[in-house]
Design an enzyme around this catalytic site. Structure first.
Site, mmCIF file in Angstrom:
data_model
loop_
_atom_site.group_PDB
_atom_site.id
_atom_site.type_symbol
_atom_site.label_atom_id
_atom_site.label_comp_id
_atom_site.label_asym_id
_atom_site.label_seq_id
_atom_site.Cartn_x
_atom_site.Cartn_y
_atom_site.Cartn_z
ATOM 1 N N GLU A 163 8.401 14.022 18.071
ATOM 2 C CA GLU A 163 8.966 13.778 16.753
ATOM 3 C C GLU A 163 8.416 14.812 15.787
ATOM 4 O O GLU A 163 7.199 14.939 15.627
ATOM 5 C CB GLU A 163 8.627 12.372 16.240
ATOM 6 C CG GLU A 163 9.410 12.056 14.976
ATOM 7 C CD GLU A 163 8.909 10.848 14.207
ATOM 8 O OE1 GLU A 163 7.701 10.570 14.248
ATOM 9 O OE2 GLU A 163 9.745 10.197 13.566
ATOM 10 N N LYS A 201 0.849 -1.193 0.000
ATOM 11 C CA LYS A 201 0.000 0.000 0.000
ATOM 12 C C LYS A 201 0.876 1.231 0.000
ATOM 13 O O LYS A 201 1.628 1.473 0.944
ATOM 14 C CB LYS A 201 -0.923 0.034 1.223
ATOM 15 C CG LYS A 201 -1.877 1.220 1.133
ATOM 16 C CD LYS A 201 -2.322 1.726 2.487
ATOM 17 C CE LYS A 201 -3.022 3.062 2.396
ATOM 18 N NZ LYS A 201 -2.169 4.175 1.937
ATOM 19 N N CYS A 205 13.079 8.632 9.635
ATOM 20 C CA CYS A 205 12.729 8.056 10.938
ATOM 21 C C CYS A 205 13.929 8.061 11.883
ATOM 22 O O CYS A 205 13.768 8.145 13.091
ATOM 23 C CB CYS A 205 12.191 6.650 10.757
ATOM 24 S SG CYS A 205 13.283 5.619 9.807
ATOM 25 N N GLU A 249 7.715 -0.526 12.219
ATOM 26 C CA GLU A 249 8.862 0.390 12.183
ATOM 27 C C GLU A 249 8.290 1.786 12.314
ATOM 28 O O GLU A 249 7.706 2.309 11.368
ATOM 29 C CB GLU A 249 9.620 0.264 10.857
ATOM 30 C CG GLU A 249 10.200 -1.094 10.588
ATOM 31 C CD GLU A 249 11.322 -1.460 11.530
ATOM 32 O OE1 GLU A 249 11.824 -0.582 12.260
ATOM 33 O OE2 GLU A 249 11.682 -2.645 11.544
#
Ligand code: NAD
Length: 494
Positions: free
Chosen positions: A386, A178, A287, A253
């Site tokens: 973040e 996806k 990330c 993740e």
């Protein structure tokens, strides 16, 4: 009016539109304008993709291939990706704003991931067990799981695709990928190479669409055996709930707020380069961005002056440009989020040493200046939020014990960087840090050979390396009676 590039999805080896030709627009972050039209998959489209993958897994040519033949498919795919790296990189840059210099290099390097798993395909096997019973031969078979749902975010479309597809296919699974609704084009372009690599229809399906219904339908589909997810922690919680429907195995993740620790004995030039690569590479939309800097108080002034000088000189602009060093953020909402968080940090007493705003000369597109913020304490919210942008939060420290506690004081645990010339200290630190990846005197390097993944809110499961292929298999235990005698009476215990 600019004509939008029209994309289709790959389902069962065919290029198709979404049901009712529903579509959404993909934006070019450098201009803020739409440039491509992407199919918006319905629940029915997703179901077709999963059914195709399930058929390919259980009865198609893929299910009859040897592991060595699967490896050959992956090797061909790797070669094709390397040959197309310029074209694929360009599309990813237009769609995400990531530097062309990085996307074309990354597209070429992901060939290494396909090649690594091509080699591993016929080297992963079961065991013969030294069983504690006479006249029995017991062995394990390592089998693929079935249909893998691979869901990725926008920031590294092709790289994350390779990370998931390589081990999944090498182990014999089939996949439904996806794409992210913010950047689907590179994955859909990559899909053209699947048939060329002689991977049979239905083995790799690519759907594009929104979280609802596309993402939810895929991750809760009863025929999905494994979900490999990369994205944010909130979405991960939804994914776990969806997996209650199909009991699929899940790997996550997620994001990070990775600390980079610079000791007083560090090679300053090297540490500055490490920090710059960690937070300003890919405009901080990585990330593993090294977004928290802890610098020893005795070198802090000198270090921050050098760092600020470099940050202020970073060339921001067109990510396709050869000399550009930093492109835009991928979405408009990212820009708004950075502005809001920086205002909050200021209100909490933080000092913006450079950046902190959109560059005034770049009116179109979603650019943001490289930003360095000194925080009054670890409690400043930005120290553990973040941001996914080029924003470095800085704190000074005194002792090794103190910096270990500060570095570990985070909801996340993806990566950490340590800069020191003292190897004993780097080993002590490596053991003490609660995260999945530690870089010593380097930062932001990855390889197909090395496991990748986090602790805590950064997720679980590993991608890359040997561990990843094992995670796409399960063990079947086989008991063989080697005695010629009939089975003993079960009601007589011996
Ligand atoms: P996101 O979580 O919003 O979306 C990721 C994907 O999940 C998209 O394809 C989206 O459509 C899909 N999705 C969203 N909601 C869903 C739902 N309810 N059910 C099923 N699918 C759903 O992430 P994003 O904003 O696109 O990407 C940024 C995040 O990804 C950051 O937190 C970043 O740190 C993380 N990330 C992690 C890694 C890693 O390897 N650890 C790598 C890259 C990005």
């Amino acid at each position: 009016m600019v004509e939008l590039k029209q994309y289709q999805m790959l389902i069962d080896g065919e290029w198709v539109d979404a049901e009712g030709n529903r579509r959404f627009e993909s934006m070019n972050p450098s201009t803020g304008a739409a440039w491509a039209s992407i199919p918006d998959a319905s629940a029915k489209d997703v179901d077709r993709a999963v059914e195709a993958a399930a058929r390919a897994f259980s009865s198609g040519p893929w299910s009859k291939m040897t592991a060595t033949e699967r490896g050959r498919c992956l090797r061909r795919l790797g070669d094709l990706v390397a040959g197309q790296s310029e074209a694929l990189g360009r599309i990813e840059t237009i769609d995400t704003g990531k530097l062309f210099n990085e996307t074309r290099w990354q597209a070429a390097y992901i060939a290494e991931y396909f090649h690594y798993y091509a080699g591993l395909a016929d080297k992963v096997h079961g065991d013969t067990l030294p069983i504690d019973k006479p006249n029995l031969l017991v062995m394990t078979l390592r089998e693929p799981l079935g249909v893998v749902a691979a869901v990725v975010p926008w920031n590294s479309q092709l790289f994350l695709t390779a990370l998931k597809m390589g081990p999944a296919l090498a182990a014999g699974n089939t996949v439904v990928l996806k794409a992210s609704e913010h950047a689907s084009a590179a994955m859909l372009e990559f899909g053209r190479l699947i048939a060329e690599a002689k991977i049979p229809p239905g083995v790799v399906n690519i759907v594009s669409g929104l979280a609802e219904p596309c993402g939810r339908t895929l991750t809760s589909h009863p025929k999905v055996a494994r979900i490999s997810f990369t994205g944010g922690p909130e979405t991960a919680r939804h994914i776990i709930r969806h997996s209650a429907e199909n009991l699929a195995q899940v790997s996550l993740e997620l994001g990070g707020k990775s600390p980079v620790i610079v000791f007083e004995d560090a090679d300053i030039e090297s540490a500055v380069n490490g920090v710059v690569a960690g937070i300003f590479g890919a405009s901080g939309q990585s990330c593993v961005a090294g977004s928290r800097l802890y610098v020893h108080e005795t070198i802090a002034d000198q270090f921050l002056t050098r760092l600020t000088d470099i940050a202020a000189q970073i060339r921001i602009g067109d990510p396709l440009g050869d000399t550009t060093q930093m492109g835009p953020l991928a979405t408009r909402s990212q820009l708004a989020k950075l502005e809001k968080e920086i205002a909050r940090a200021r209100a909490e007493g933080a000092t913006v040493r450079c950046g902190g705003r959109a560059p005034p000369h770049l009116k179109d597109g979603w650019f943001f200046e490289p930003t360095i913020i000194e925080c009054p304490s670890q409690q400043t919210a930005i120290m553990d939020t973040e941001l996914f942008g080029p924003v470095l939060s800085v704190l000074r420290f005194r002792t090794e014990e103190e910096v270990i506690a500060l570095a570990n004081d985070s909801a996340y645990g993806l990566a950490a960087g340590i800069f020191t010339r003292d190897s004993a200290r780097s080993l002590r630190m490596t053991k003490a840090l609660r995260c999945g990846i530690v870089w010593v005197n380097t930062y932001r390097v990855v390889s197909p050979v090395a496991e990748f993944g986090g602790f805590k809110n950064s997720g679980y499961g590993r991608e890359s390396g040997l561990q990843a292929i094992y995670d796409y298999t399960r063990v079947k235990t086989v008991w063989l009676n080697t005695s010629s005698d009939p089975m003993a009476n079960p009601f007589v215990m011996r």
